[in-house]
Scaffold this motif. Structure first.
Motif, PDB file in Angstrom:
ATOM      1  N   MET A 200       0.836  -1.170   0.000  1.00 12.65           N
ATOM      2  CA  MET A 200       0.000   0.000   0.000  1.00 12.65           C
ATOM      3  C   MET A 200       0.886   1.241   0.000  1.00 12.65           C
ATOM      4  SD  MET A 200      -2.731   1.554   2.754  1.00 12.65           S
ATOM      5  CE  MET A 200      -3.404  -0.024   3.064  1.00 12.65           C
ATOM      6  N   ILE A 201       0.431   2.264  -0.720  1.00  9.10           N
ATOM      7  CA  ILE A 201       1.108   3.553  -0.754  1.00  9.10           C
ATOM      8  C   ILE A 201       0.266   4.523   0.071  1.00  9.10           C
ATOM      9  CG2 ILE A 201       1.784   5.492  -2.209  1.00  9.10           C
ATOM     10  CD1 ILE A 201       2.324   3.444  -4.447  1.00  9.10           C
ATOM     11  N   VAL A 202       0.902   5.190   1.014  1.00 13.69           N
ATOM     12  CA  VAL A 202       0.239   6.192   1.847  1.00 13.69           C
ATOM     13  C   VAL A 202       0.575   7.563   1.282  1.00 13.69           C
ATOM     14  CG1 VAL A 202       0.147   7.238   4.145  1.00 13.69           C
ATOM     15  CG2 VAL A 202       0.307   4.746   3.915  1.00 13.69           C
ATOM     16  N   VAL A 203      -0.442   8.410   1.143  1.00 12.45           N
ATOM     17  CA  VAL A 203      -0.223   9.775   0.677  1.00 12.45           C
ATOM     18  C   VAL A 203      -0.862  10.739   1.661  1.00 12.45           C
ATOM     19  CG1 VAL A 203      -2.239   9.728  -0.881  1.00 12.45           C
ATOM     20  CG2 VAL A 203      -0.413  11.383  -1.266  1.00 12.45           C
ATOM     21  N   GLY A 204      -0.079  11.743   2.062  1.00 15.17           N
ATOM     22  CA  GLY A 204      -0.586  12.774   2.960  1.00 15.17           C
ATOM     23  C   GLY A 204      -1.348  13.827   2.176  1.00 15.17           C
ATOM     24  N   VAL A 205      -2.509  14.203   2.711  1.00 15.34           N
ATOM     25  CA  VAL A 205      -3.396  15.149   2.040  1.00 15.34           C
ATOM     26  C   VAL A 205      -3.665  16.316   2.990  1.00 15.34           C
ATOM     27  CG1 VAL A 205      -5.702  15.466   1.057  1.00 15.34           C
ATOM     28  CG2 VAL A 205      -4.506  13.283   0.758  1.00 15.34           C
ATOM     29  N   ASP A 206      -3.502  17.548   2.494  1.00 17.83           N
ATOM     30  CA  ASP A 206      -3.874  18.706   3.303  1.00 17.83           C
ATOM     31  C   ASP A 206      -4.720  19.713   2.531  1.00 17.83           C
ATOM     32  OD1 ASP A 206      -2.090  20.014   1.664  1.00 17.83           O
ATOM     33  OD2 ASP A 206      -0.709  20.598   3.257  1.00 17.83           O
ATOM     34  N   GLY A 207      -5.109  19.357   1.325  1.00 21.60           N
ATOM     35  CA  GLY A 207      -5.942  20.244   0.527  1.00 21.60           C
ATOM     36  C   GLY A 207      -5.166  21.261  -0.294  1.00 21.60           C
ATOM     37  N   SER A 208      -3.841  21.287  -0.164  1.00 18.45           N
ATOM     38  CA  SER A 208      -3.028  22.225  -0.934  1.00 18.45           C
ATOM     39  C   SER A 208      -2.820  21.696  -2.352  1.00 18.45           C
ATOM     40  CB  SER A 208      -1.670  22.433  -0.258  1.00 18.45           C
ATOM     41  OG  SER A 208      -0.902  21.246  -0.327  1.00 18.45           O
ATOM     42  N   GLY A 209      -2.369  22.564  -3.248  1.00 16.90           N
ATOM     43  CA  GLY A 209      -2.042  22.128  -4.604  1.00 16.90           C
ATOM     44  C   GLY A 209      -0.933  21.100  -4.609  1.00 16.90           C
ATOM     45  N   SER A 210       0.002  21.262  -3.687  1.00 18.22           N
ATOM     46  CA  SER A 210       1.112  20.324  -3.585  1.00 18.22           C
ATOM     47  C   SER A 210       0.630  18.924  -3.201  1.00 18.22           C
ATOM     48  CB  SER A 210       2.118  20.844  -2.545  1.00 18.22           C
ATOM     49  OG  SER A 210       3.249  20.049  -2.487  1.00 18.22           O
ATOM     50  N   SER A 211      -0.354  18.862  -2.317  1.00 22.30           N
ATOM     51  CA  SER A 211      -0.852  17.529  -1.947  1.00 22.30           C
ATOM     52  C   SER A 211      -1.666  16.921  -3.089  1.00 22.30           C
ATOM     53  CB  SER A 211      -1.647  17.553  -0.641  1.00 22.30           C
ATOM     54  OG  SER A 211      -2.950  18.051  -0.804  1.00 22.30           O
ATOM     55  N   GLY A 212      -2.298  17.751  -3.919  1.00 21.48           N
ATOM     56  CA  GLY A 212      -2.978  17.237  -5.106  1.00 21.48           C
ATOM     57  C   GLY A 212      -1.989  16.586  -6.062  1.00 21.48           C
ATOM     58  N   ASP A 213      -0.823  17.231  -6.218  1.00 22.72           N
ATOM     59  CA  ASP A 213       0.240  16.639  -7.041  1.00 22.72           C
ATOM     60  C   ASP A 213       0.676  15.297  -6.449  1.00 22.72           C
ATOM     61  OD1 ASP A 213       0.213  18.894  -8.661  1.00 22.72           O
ATOM     62  OD2 ASP A 213       1.916  19.835  -7.635  1.00 22.72           O
ATOM     63  N   ALA A 214       0.789  15.246  -5.115  1.00 19.09           N
ATOM     64  CA  ALA A 214       1.213  14.007  -4.445  1.00 19.09           C
ATOM     65  C   ALA A 214       0.174  12.905  -4.636  1.00 19.09           C
ATOM     66  CB  ALA A 214       1.455  14.267  -2.957  1.00 19.09           C
ATOM     67  N   ILE A 215      -1.105  13.262  -4.575  1.00 23.83           N
ATOM     68  CA  ILE A 215      -2.163  12.258  -4.773  1.00 23.83           C
ATOM     69  C   ILE A 215      -2.076  11.673  -6.183  1.00 23.83           C
ATOM     70  CG2 ILE A 215      -4.662  11.879  -4.954  1.00 23.83           C
ATOM     71  CD1 ILE A 215      -4.957  14.168  -2.837  1.00 23.83           C
ATOM     72  N   ARG A 216      -1.958  12.545  -7.178  1.00 23.10           N
ATOM     73  CA  ARG A 216      -1.863  12.063  -8.567  1.00 23.10           C
ATOM     74  C   ARG A 216      -0.652  11.146  -8.739  1.00 23.10           C
ATOM     75  NH1 ARG A 216      -4.381  16.896  -9.358  1.00 23.10           N
ATOM     76  NH2 ARG A 216      -2.514  18.179  -9.246  1.00 23.10           N
ATOM     77  N   TRP A 217       0.486  11.539  -8.181  1.00 20.43           N
ATOM     78  CA  TRP A 217       1.693  10.735  -8.309  1.00 20.43           C
ATOM     79  C   TRP A 217       1.511   9.388  -7.610  1.00 20.43           C
ATOM     80  CZ3 TRP A 217       5.366   8.002  -5.837  1.00 20.43           C
ATOM     81  CH2 TRP A 217       6.521   7.705  -6.554  1.00 20.43           C
ATOM     82  N   ALA A 218       0.933   9.409  -6.403  1.00 21.31           N
ATOM     83  CA  ALA A 218       0.736   8.166  -5.645  1.00 21.31           C
ATOM     84  C   ALA A 218      -0.208   7.212  -6.379  1.00 21.31           C
ATOM     85  CB  ALA A 218       0.192   8.477  -4.252  1.00 21.31           C
ATOM     86  N   ILE A 219      -1.261   7.742  -6.970  1.00 23.24           N
ATOM     87  CA  ILE A 219      -2.205   6.894  -7.706  1.00 23.24           C
ATOM     88  C   ILE A 219      -1.523   6.254  -8.908  1.00 23.24           C
ATOM     89  CG2 ILE A 219      -4.276   6.941  -9.157  1.00 23.24           C
ATOM     90  CD1 ILE A 219      -5.466   8.954  -7.117  1.00 23.24           C
ATOM     91  N   GLU A 220      -0.739   7.039  -9.644  1.00 17.22           N
ATOM     92  CA  GLU A 220      -0.044   6.480 -10.809  1.00 17.22           C
ATOM     93  C   GLU A 220       0.982   5.431 -10.374  1.00 17.22           C
ATOM     94  OE1 GLU A 220       1.153   5.547 -14.622  1.00 17.22           O
ATOM     95  OE2 GLU A 220      -0.682   6.438 -13.854  1.00 17.22           O
ATOM     96  N   GLU A 221       1.699   5.692  -9.300  1.00 20.23           N
ATOM     97  CA  GLU A 221       2.678   4.721  -8.811  1.00 20.23           C
ATOM     98  C   GLU A 221       1.978   3.446  -8.327  1.00 20.23           C
ATOM     99  OE1 GLU A 221       6.594   3.351  -8.063  1.00 20.23           O
ATOM    100  OE2 GLU A 221       5.838   5.028  -9.255  1.00 20.23           O
ATOM    101  N   ALA A 222       0.833   3.600  -7.686  1.00 24.54           N
ATOM    102  CA  ALA A 222       0.065   2.429  -7.235  1.00 24.54           C
ATOM    103  C   ALA A 222      -0.393   1.598  -8.428  1.00 24.54           C
ATOM    104  CB  ALA A 222      -1.126   2.872  -6.396  1.00 24.54           C
ATOM    105  N   ARG A 223      -0.788   2.265  -9.507  1.00 21.74           N
ATOM    106  CA  ARG A 223      -1.190   1.539 -10.714  1.00 21.74           C
ATOM    107  C   ARG A 223      -0.016   0.732 -11.252  1.00 21.74           C
ATOM    108  NH1 ARG A 223      -0.824   1.702 -15.824  1.00 21.74           N
ATOM    109  NH2 ARG A 223       0.318   3.651 -15.942  1.00 21.74           N
TER     110      ARG A 223
END
Length: 150
Positions: free
Chosen positions: A1-24
């Motif tokens: 499992m990949i854990v991604v920290g989310v705080d609602g910032s644009g930077s965390s949105g970038d992290a979410i997208r990256w984590a989802i692609e890496e998980a795929r």
């Protein structure tokens, strides 16, 4: 499992997208975590904890993480994303979540007040204390994302 920290910032949105692609690519799942704390002080006024509804605060936190994942366009069908709202301090909650994770993914900057820093305070602490590899996703100058792995 990949854990991604989310705080609602644009930077965390970038992290979410990256984590989802890496998980795929890794054929694994994502746990998106928003960490919240019961506000005791707002402005100059103290709010006693018994006046706050913890269930309502947790529900609001969960809405934030779900909205952040939805704003990325959502995961592809082959990646499951669990949205979690965790009470505590961001560093402690993310380090705890790193136990058993393949990766901890964070944006390079959150909502902190020191915008000139290359790495936020939560990211700095997680890099030092997480028990799995940490990926810091930072925006590139050409609009794509770069990553730093520790």
């Amino acid at each position: 499992m990949i854990v991604v920290g989310v705080d609602g910032s644009g930077s965390s949105g970038d992290a979410i997208r990256w984590a989802i692609e890496e998980a795929r690519l890794r054929e694994t799942n994502v746990s998106a975590i928003y960490v919240w704390q019961s506000p005791l002080v707002t402005g100059l006024h103290y709010i006693p904890p018994d006046l706050l509804d913890p269930d309502a605060l947790e529900g609001h936190a969960r809405e934030i993480v779900e909205a952040a994942v939805a704003e990325t366009g959502g995961p592809p069908p082959d990646v499951e994303v669990e949205c979690r709202a965790v009470e505590g301090t961001p560093t402690a909650a993310l380090v705890e979540a790193s136990r058993g994770a393949e990766l901890l993914v964070l944006g390079s900057r959150g909502h902190g007040g020191f915008h000139g820093l290359l790495l936020g305070s939560v990211g700095q602490q997680c890099v030092q204390h997480a028990v799995c590899p940490v990926v810091i996703v930072r925006p590139a100058h050409d609009g794509t994302n770069e990553r730093s792995t520790t």
